[in-house]
Design an enzyme around this catalytic site. Structure first.
Site, PDB file in Angstrom:
ATOM      1  N   ASN A   1      29.908 -14.639  25.332  1.00 12.12           N
ATOM      2  CA  ASN A   1      30.466 -13.579  25.891  1.00 12.12           C
ATOM      3  C   ASN A   1      30.075 -13.562  27.425  1.00 12.12           C
ATOM      4  OD1 ASN A   1      31.954 -11.362  26.131  1.00 12.12           O
ATOM      5  ND2 ASN A   1      30.209  -9.859  25.156  1.00 12.12           N
TER       6      ASN A   1
ATOM      7  N   ARG B   1      33.875 -17.720  14.791  1.00 14.69           N
ATOM      8  CA  ARG B   1      33.137 -16.299  15.269  1.00 14.69           C
ATOM      9  C   ARG B   1      32.102 -15.877  14.882  1.00 14.69           C
ATOM     10  NH1 ARG B   1      34.050 -13.495  20.157  1.00 14.69           N
ATOM     11  NH2 ARG B   1      34.653 -11.462  20.023  1.00 14.69           N
TER      12      ARG B   1
ATOM     13  N   GLY C   1      37.953 -15.379  30.287  1.00 11.59           N
ATOM     14  CA  GLY C   1      38.413 -14.357  31.090  1.00 11.59           C
ATOM     15  C   GLY C   1      38.280 -12.720  30.115  1.00 11.59           C
ATOM     16  N   GLY C   2      37.810 -12.712  29.101  1.00 10.24           N
ATOM     17  CA  GLY C   2      37.769 -11.397  28.536  1.00 10.24           C
ATOM     18  C   GLY C   2      39.143 -10.863  28.175  1.00 10.24           C
TER      19      GLY C   2
ATOM     20  N   THR D   1      33.066 -17.302  29.508  1.00  7.57           N
ATOM     21  CA  THR D   1      33.589 -18.162  28.238  1.00  7.57           C
ATOM     22  C   THR D   1      34.092 -19.649  28.653  1.00  7.57           C
ATOM     23  OG1 THR D   1      33.627 -16.099  27.057  1.00  7.57           O
ATOM     24  CG2 THR D   1      35.038 -17.903  26.353  1.00  7.57           C
TER      25      THR D   1
ATOM     26  N   SER E   1      38.267 -10.341  19.207  1.00 13.78           N
ATOM     27  CA  SER E   1      38.057 -11.438  20.482  1.00 13.78           C
ATOM     28  C   SER E   1      39.592 -11.203  20.955  1.00 13.78           C
ATOM     29  CB  SER E   1      37.862 -12.579  19.962  1.00 13.78           C
ATOM     30  OG  SER E   1      37.871 -13.407  20.888  1.00 13.78           O
ATOM     31  N   SER E   2      39.450 -11.682  22.229  1.00 15.96           N
ATOM     32  CA  SER E   2      40.674 -11.660  23.248  1.00 15.96           C
ATOM     33  C   SER E   2      41.115 -13.449  23.133  1.00 15.96           C
ATOM     34  CB  SER E   2      40.601 -11.188  24.517  1.00 15.96           C
ATOM     35  OG  SER E   2      40.392 -10.060  24.218  1.00 15.96           O
TER      36      SER E   2
ATOM     37  N   ASP F   1      31.609  -6.855  21.785  1.00 13.85           N
ATOM     38  CA  ASP F   1      32.987  -6.893  21.460  1.00 13.85           C
ATOM     39  C   ASP F   1      33.428  -5.899  20.536  1.00 13.85           C
ATOM     40  OD1 ASP F   1      33.783  -8.508  23.568  1.00 13.85           O
ATOM     41  OD2 ASP F   1      34.077 -10.370  22.342  1.00 13.85           O
TER      42      ASP F   1
END
Ligand code: DON
Length: 556
Positions: free
Chosen positions: A383, A90, A454-455, A363, A434-435, A405
């Site tokens: 992102n 990340r 997909g955020g 993403t 993050s998701s 984010d």
């Protein structure tokens, strides 16, 4: 144009619980990336070498989704060591970052400052992660596994309808950076279909990495150009930021659901914890015995509760204490479940705390299974589509805008009503929450590999895919299932066209749910190894342009 390959290989005489898959399988968001992965398997690489090749190829052919200028999470299953691990690549906040860096003197969020341009970019993790994967887990040198990406960067790839949509979405941001516009647009507009995008500077950077590993990116000529370009454009990166970047190996999040083991992304992703929380809540119901509306109601109520916790508690585990054990405990889910009424939606406003989550727009995810049963589930990001739409001159590296984010203004609602928790405030060197939810689902009989972009909707997509998977449906059903999403706030059930029939809709509205139909979302990539049937299957989301495929092993 929709490109999707769906192959099934099933051997007629199947031993019980085969120790090794009968074929390798791969699903990614771009056919050229899937091919790059198979090319590396054919050269004797394992799933981890293929993951390097696919990540690097996606960095070239899906510049709107991920890249060397971004980050990601690679969930690995090492069959030899019988071990799961998550490689955390990340992005980190630059060392000169501070919590109010996107606020004006009056304390208001500066529009788009965390989304467009050099100041929006975190320190990339992808190059370090690829080097780590190759050195610690691969069989081939980076010079081999990066070769397909280098070729694609030099020779070019053809613009697709999805590329054009993504470029059109970011035209305003491209306007601010002539270098990014030169590389990814034509005369300031999305290039025509079939136009070849060539990236010689990016090929040069990949070649430096092929020769020198991570140092080829984080030190020397590439690093100098990156830092100079960022600083000239108003960013705050330093040589030290790049030289100090390290990937972290983390223990994945684990849970149980109906006899399956769930293995998923650990913080700084919220994905695994939220996924396991939702499954723990749902484990207390007999979903199959309910009608469509009853099932959807409970799924939405589980989503609502898990997303409330997400923003309240989660952030970078190296900086904040996360009550992981409590959140993952079935007893904790029992408490959440007890507050669900079967006949009535729980208004989100009646639950304590109020932390909405933001949703990104692009993403990428890929899933890989190799001949030895090694597996990779990886979700990578820059992102927003085309990240910050900023390229430091002479590098071809499109930078992320992952700084968005973070909670831009912790504790206080910003101009858009977005509120973030202290746990995800900006701090020097911190990783943003993050998701992304790369996931394995495993039983004695099966290994399932799935994930999606997909955020904030990633986690609910993986939940819905997981429910199909444990029901015994094939990967195409996991990726194609109509999607439903609730993220606590706003208190709305988003759904794709066709997600509910008329009576189910009416029954949900009668319980008090506000339904909002939206265009389709997500791009799930899935692989199944069914050990009991000795079969392998792969599927790519029919909504976009990816390719899932199964390949028999090359002749020795
Ligand atoms: O890490 C995250 O959660 C986001 N940066 C992911 C963004 C994303 O998936 C956008 N995709 N459609």
């Amino acid at each position: 144009m929709l490109i999707r390959l769906f192959l099934l290989l099933c051997l007629a005489v199947a031993p019980l619980h085969a120790a090794q898959p009968p074929a390798s399988a791969m699903a990614s968001a771009h056919p050229l990336a899937t091919e790059a992965g198979f090319e590396i398997l054919d050269q004797g690489g394992n799933a981890f070498d293929a993951a390097v090749a696919v990540s690097a190829a996606l960095a070239v052919v899906e510049p709107y989704s991920s890249g060397l200028g971004g980050g990601g999470f690679w969930l690995l299953h090492d069959a030899d060591a019988s071990r799961d691990v998550m490689i955390d690549g990340r992005e980190r906040a630059p060392l000169a970052a501070h919590r109010d860096m996107y606020l004006d003197p009056r304390g208001e969020a500066i529009p788009r400052a965390s989304m467009d341009g050099a100041l929006a970019a975190g320190i990339p993790g992808v190059p370090a992660a690829l080097d780590h994967l190759a050195r610690e887990y691969g069989r081939l040198p980076l010079s081999a596994s990066l070769a397909p990406a280098i070729r694609l960067a030099r020779e070019g790839f053809a613009v697709t309808p999805h590329y054009r949509r993504m470029a059109a979405f970011r035209l305003e941001a491209f306007d601010k950076d002539p270098e990014a516009a030169r590389l990814f647009l034509r005369d300031g507009q999305p290039p025509e279909l079939g136009h070849l995008v060539r990236q010689p500077e990016l090929a040069w950077v990949l070649e430096r990495m092929a020769g020198e590993g991570a140092d080829g990116f984080y030190r020397g000529a590439v690093a100098e150009r990156l830092v100079a370009g960022v600083r000239k454009a108003g960013g705050i990166w330093t040589d030290k930021d790049l030289a100090e970047y390290q990937v972290v190996e983390r223990e994945p999040v684990r849970g149980q659901y109906r006899g399956f083991e769930i293995i998923s992304a650990a913080p700084p992703s919220s994905g695994g914890i939220a996924l396991v929380t939702m499954l723990n809540i749902l484990a207390g119901f007999d979903l199959a015995a309910l009608d469509e509306a009853g099932r959807a109601h409970l799924i939405v109520e589980a989503m609502r509760r898990a997303y409330r916790d997400r923003a309240e508690y989660l952030g970078d585990p190296d900086f904040v204490a996360i009550p992981t054990e409590r959140l993952l405990h079935p007893f904790y889910a029992d408490g959440l479940r007890a507050s669900i009424r079967m006949d009535k939606a729980t208004p989100s406003a009646s639950l304590p705390g109020a932390q909405p989550v933001k949703q990104g727009d692009d993403t990428t995810h890929f899933s890989i299974l190799d001949a030895d049963g090694n597996a990779v589930s990886a979700t990578l990001s820059i992102n927003y589509p085309f990240g910050a739409a900023f390229v430091p001159p002479g590098t071809g590296v499109l930078l992320n805008d992952e700084m968005d984010d973070f909670s831009i203004k912790p504790g206080v609602p910003n101009a858009y009503g977005l509120v973030g928790a202290e746990a995800n405030a900006i701090a020097p060197g911190r990783r943003m929450l993050s998701s992304m939810t790369p996931t394995f689902i495993r039983s004695d009989d099966q290994l399932m590999i799935l994930g999606s972009p997909g955020g904030s909707r990633i986690i609910t997509m993986v939940l819905l895919g997981a429910l199909e998977a444990v029901d015994g449906k094939p990967p195409l059903a996991w990726v194609a299932r109509p999607r439903v999403h609730h993220q606590y706030l706003p208190d709305v059930v988003y759904h794709e066209p066709g997600a509910f029939d008329g009576p189910a809709r009416a029954a949900l509205e009668a319980r008090g749910h506000a339904l909002l139909e939206q265009p389709t979302w997500g791009n799930m990539q899935a692989v199944l190894w069914d050990k009991a049937r000795n079969a392998v299957d792969a599927a790519s989301d029919p909504r976009v342009e990816g390719m899932g495929a199964v390949r028999a092993f090359p002749a020795p």
